[in-house]
Design a protein around this motif. Structure first.
Motif, PDB file in Angstrom:
ATOM      1  N   HIS A  15       0.490  -2.055   2.453  1.00 29.37           N
ATOM      2  CA  HIS A  15      -0.388  -2.700   3.392  1.00 29.37           C
ATOM      3  C   HIS A  15      -0.209  -4.135   3.134  1.00 29.37           C
ATOM      4  O   HIS A  15      -0.306  -4.886   4.074  1.00 29.37           O
ATOM      5  CB  HIS A  15      -1.526  -1.989   3.651  1.00 29.37           C
ATOM      6  N   ASN A  16      -0.486  -4.739   2.001  1.00 28.04           N
ATOM      7  CA  ASN A  16      -0.674  -6.092   1.644  1.00 28.04           C
ATOM      8  C   ASN A  16       0.722  -6.888   2.027  1.00 28.04           C
ATOM      9  O   ASN A  16       0.981  -7.871   2.308  1.00 28.04           O
ATOM     10  CB  ASN A  16      -0.834  -6.342   0.196  1.00 28.04           C
ATOM     11  N   LYS A  17       1.933  -5.857   1.722  1.00 30.87           N
ATOM     12  CA  LYS A  17       3.390  -6.525   2.245  1.00 30.87           C
ATOM     13  C   LYS A  17       3.622  -6.459   3.769  1.00 30.87           C
ATOM     14  O   LYS A  17       3.981  -7.609   4.356  1.00 30.87           O
ATOM     15  CB  LYS A  17       4.212  -5.697   1.554  1.00 30.87           C
ATOM     16  N   ILE A  18       3.337  -5.334   4.487  1.00 29.47           N
ATOM     17  CA  ILE A  18       3.617  -5.307   5.869  1.00 29.47           C
ATOM     18  C   ILE A  18       2.915  -6.082   6.646  1.00 29.47           C
ATOM     19  O   ILE A  18       3.192  -6.422   7.762  1.00 29.47           O
ATOM     20  CB  ILE A  18       3.975  -3.655   6.245  1.00 29.47           C
ATOM     21  N   ASP A  19       1.627  -6.103   6.258  1.00 28.69           N
ATOM     22  CA  ASP A  19       0.474  -6.714   7.267  1.00 28.69           C
ATOM     23  C   ASP A  19      -0.060  -8.234   6.584  1.00 28.69           C
ATOM     24  O   ASP A  19      -0.955  -8.494   6.914  1.00 28.69           O
ATOM     25  CB  ASP A  19      -0.704  -5.643   7.505  1.00 28.69           C
ATOM     26  N   LYS A  20       1.012  -8.619   5.841  1.00 29.67           N
ATOM     27  CA  LYS A  20       0.535 -10.002   5.162  1.00 29.67           C
ATOM     28  C   LYS A  20       0.122 -10.932   6.040  1.00 29.67           C
ATOM     29  O   LYS A  20      -1.050 -11.544   5.535  1.00 29.67           O
ATOM     30  CB  LYS A  20       1.864 -10.376   4.456  1.00 29.67           C
ATOM     31  N   GLU A  21       0.866 -11.241   6.963  1.00 30.01           N
ATOM     32  CA  GLU A  21       0.279 -12.379   8.004  1.00 30.01           C
ATOM     33  C   GLU A  21      -1.189 -12.025   8.401  1.00 30.01           C
ATOM     34  O   GLU A  21      -2.086 -12.911   8.743  1.00 30.01           O
ATOM     35  CB  GLU A  21       1.172 -12.678   9.115  1.00 30.01           C
ATOM     36  N   PHE A  22      -1.463 -10.776   8.935  1.00 29.31           N
ATOM     37  CA  PHE A  22      -2.730 -10.322   9.550  1.00 29.31           C
ATOM     38  C   PHE A  22      -3.699 -10.420   8.663  1.00 29.31           C
ATOM     39  O   PHE A  22      -4.942 -10.994   8.674  1.00 29.31           O
ATOM     40  CB  PHE A  22      -2.663  -9.020  10.117  1.00 29.31           C
ATOM     41  N   LEU A  23      -3.533  -9.985   7.246  1.00 22.28           N
ATOM     42  CA  LEU A  23      -4.431  -9.916   6.284  1.00 22.28           C
ATOM     43  C   LEU A  23      -4.830 -11.399   5.860  1.00 22.28           C
ATOM     44  O   LEU A  23      -5.829 -11.653   5.619  1.00 22.28           O
ATOM     45  CB  LEU A  23      -4.052  -9.286   5.084  1.00 22.28           C
ATOM     46  N   GLU A  24      -3.917 -12.318   5.782  1.00 23.03           N
ATOM     47  CA  GLU A  24      -3.972 -13.819   5.415  1.00 23.03           C
ATOM     48  C   GLU A  24      -4.985 -14.504   6.505  1.00 23.03           C
ATOM     49  O   GLU A  24      -5.722 -15.180   5.900  1.00 23.03           O
ATOM     50  CB  GLU A  24      -2.774 -14.425   5.416  1.00 23.03           C
ATOM     51  N   SER A  25      -4.653 -14.182   7.813  1.00 22.75           N
ATOM     52  CA  SER A  25      -5.450 -14.798   8.792  1.00 22.75           C
ATOM     53  C   SER A  25      -7.043 -14.388   8.620  1.00 22.75           C
ATOM     54  O   SER A  25      -7.795 -14.765   9.375  1.00 22.75           O
ATOM     55  CB  SER A  25      -4.845 -14.186  10.008  1.00 22.75           C
ATOM     56  N   GLN A  26      -7.066 -13.237   7.993  1.00 29.59           N
ATOM     57  CA  GLN A  26      -8.521 -12.650   8.074  1.00 29.59           C
ATOM     58  C   GLN A  26      -9.190 -12.929   6.429  1.00 29.59           C
ATOM     59  O   GLN A  26     -10.311 -12.448   6.269  1.00 29.59           O
ATOM     60  CB  GLN A  26      -8.472 -10.989   8.247  1.00 29.59           C
ATOM     61  N   LYS A  27      -8.434 -13.415   5.693  1.00 31.10           N
ATOM     62  CA  LYS A  27      -8.643 -13.748   4.445  1.00 31.10           C
ATOM     63  C   LYS A  27      -9.208 -12.379   3.701  1.00 31.10           C
ATOM     64  O   LYS A  27     -10.165 -12.292   3.031  1.00 31.10           O
ATOM     65  CB  LYS A  27      -9.622 -14.811   4.267  1.00 31.10           C
ATOM     66  N   ALA A  28      -8.060 -11.322   3.965  1.00 30.90           N
ATOM     67  CA  ALA A  28      -8.388  -9.829   3.364  1.00 30.90           C
ATOM     68  C   ALA A  28      -7.430  -9.436   2.511  1.00 30.90           C
ATOM     69  O   ALA A  28      -6.333  -9.998   2.587  1.00 30.90           O
ATOM     70  CB  ALA A  28      -8.487  -9.194   4.572  1.00 30.90           C
ATOM     71  N   LYS A  29      -7.601  -8.385   1.760  1.00 32.02           N
ATOM     72  CA  LYS A  29      -6.510  -8.014   1.079  1.00 32.02           C
ATOM     73  C   LYS A  29      -6.901  -6.139   1.208  1.00 32.02           C
ATOM     74  O   LYS A  29      -7.817  -5.860   1.155  1.00 32.02           O
ATOM     75  CB  LYS A  29      -6.883  -8.146  -0.403  1.00 32.02           C
ATOM     76  N   CYS A  30      -5.899  -5.571   0.948  1.00 32.05           N
ATOM     77  CA  CYS A  30      -6.020  -3.962   0.872  1.00 32.05           C
ATOM     78  C   CYS A  30      -6.016  -3.730  -0.415  1.00 32.05           C
ATOM     79  O   CYS A  30      -5.072  -3.856  -1.300  1.00 32.05           O
ATOM     80  CB  CYS A  30      -4.948  -3.533   1.821  1.00 32.05           C
ATOM     81  N   TYR A  31      -6.737  -2.468  -0.701  1.00 36.86           N
ATOM     82  CA  TYR A  31      -6.610  -1.702  -1.801  1.00 36.86           C
ATOM     83  C   TYR A  31      -6.598  -0.123  -1.633  1.00 36.86           C
ATOM     84  O   TYR A  31      -7.070   0.435  -0.636  1.00 36.86           O
ATOM     85  CB  TYR A  31      -8.062  -2.074  -2.676  1.00 36.86           C
ATOM     86  N   THR A  32      -6.143   0.475  -2.731  1.00 35.69           N
ATOM     87  CA  THR A  32      -6.116   2.196  -2.521  1.00 35.69           C
ATOM     88  C   THR A  32      -6.885   2.702  -3.732  1.00 35.69           C
ATOM     89  O   THR A  32      -6.800   2.208  -5.111  1.00 35.69           O
ATOM     90  CB  THR A  32      -4.621   2.597  -2.802  1.00 35.69           C
ATOM     91  N   LEU A  33      -7.785   3.704  -3.151  1.00 32.50           N
ATOM     92  CA  LEU A  33      -8.517   4.419  -4.393  1.00 32.50           C
ATOM     93  C   LEU A  33      -7.438   5.386  -4.878  1.00 32.50           C
ATOM     94  O   LEU A  33      -6.869   6.172  -4.186  1.00 32.50           O
ATOM     95  CB  LEU A  33      -9.598   5.121  -3.531  1.00 32.50           C
ATOM     96  N   THR A  34      -7.795   5.719  -6.243  1.00 28.93           N
ATOM     97  CA  THR A  34      -6.781   6.655  -6.874  1.00 28.93           C
ATOM     98  C   THR A  34      -7.321   8.054  -6.889  1.00 28.93           C
ATOM     99  O   THR A  34      -6.439   9.056  -6.893  1.00 28.93           O
ATOM    100  CB  THR A  34      -6.355   6.315  -8.370  1.00 28.93           C
ATOM    101  N   ASN A  35      -8.492   8.156  -6.543  1.00 30.97           N
ATOM    102  CA  ASN A  35      -9.222   9.543  -6.308  1.00 30.97           C
ATOM    103  C   ASN A  35     -10.110   9.347  -5.224  1.00 30.97           C
ATOM    104  O   ASN A  35     -11.227   9.388  -5.187  1.00 30.97           O
ATOM    105  CB  ASN A  35      -9.979   9.946  -7.490  1.00 30.97           C
ATOM    106  N   PRO A  36      -9.465   9.128  -4.080  1.00 24.82           N
ATOM    107  CA  PRO A  36     -10.148   9.074  -2.641  1.00 24.82           C
ATOM    108  C   PRO A  36     -11.120   9.950  -2.190  1.00 24.82           C
ATOM    109  O   PRO A  36     -11.020  11.589  -2.569  1.00 24.82           O
ATOM    110  CB  PRO A  36      -8.983   8.881  -1.800  1.00 24.82           C
ATOM    111  N   PRO A  37     -12.057   9.807  -1.422  1.00 22.46           N
ATOM    112  CA  PRO A  37     -13.161  10.900  -1.032  1.00 22.46           C
ATOM    113  C   PRO A  37     -12.380  11.439   0.202  1.00 22.46           C
ATOM    114  O   PRO A  37     -11.445  10.935   1.010  1.00 22.46           O
ATOM    115  CB  PRO A  37     -14.196   9.960  -0.425  1.00 22.46           C
TER     116      PRO A  37
END
Length: 66
Positions: A15-37
């Motif tokens: 997501h950080n790669k394909i949505d790079k421009e959108f995330l930069e405009s929001q000053k955001a970053k995506c993360y993944t939980l390795t053992n998600p709920p």
């Protein structure tokens, strides 16, 4: 939802790669939980989150599947 607190967190490179421009405009970053709920009503795995910092606070919202 103890998994969300105790799981490891890694960069969501997809997501950080394909949505790079959108995330930069929001000053955001995506993360993944390795053992998600798992969401009880739909049994969906909640693994990817967008994190935005506003001042000294951080806000996380579910960001879909990878």
């Amino acid at each position: 939802m103890i998994e969300a607190i105790t799981t490891d967190i890694v960069d969501d490179e997809f997501h950080n790669k394909i949505d790079k421009e959108f995330l930069e405009s929001q000053k955001a970053k995506c993360y993944t939980l390795t053992n998600p709920p798992v969401e009880k009503a739909t049994q969906g795995i909640l693994s990817n989150y967008k994190v935005v910092k506003k001042g000294i606070l951080y806000f996380a919202d579910y960001y879909g599947d990878g």
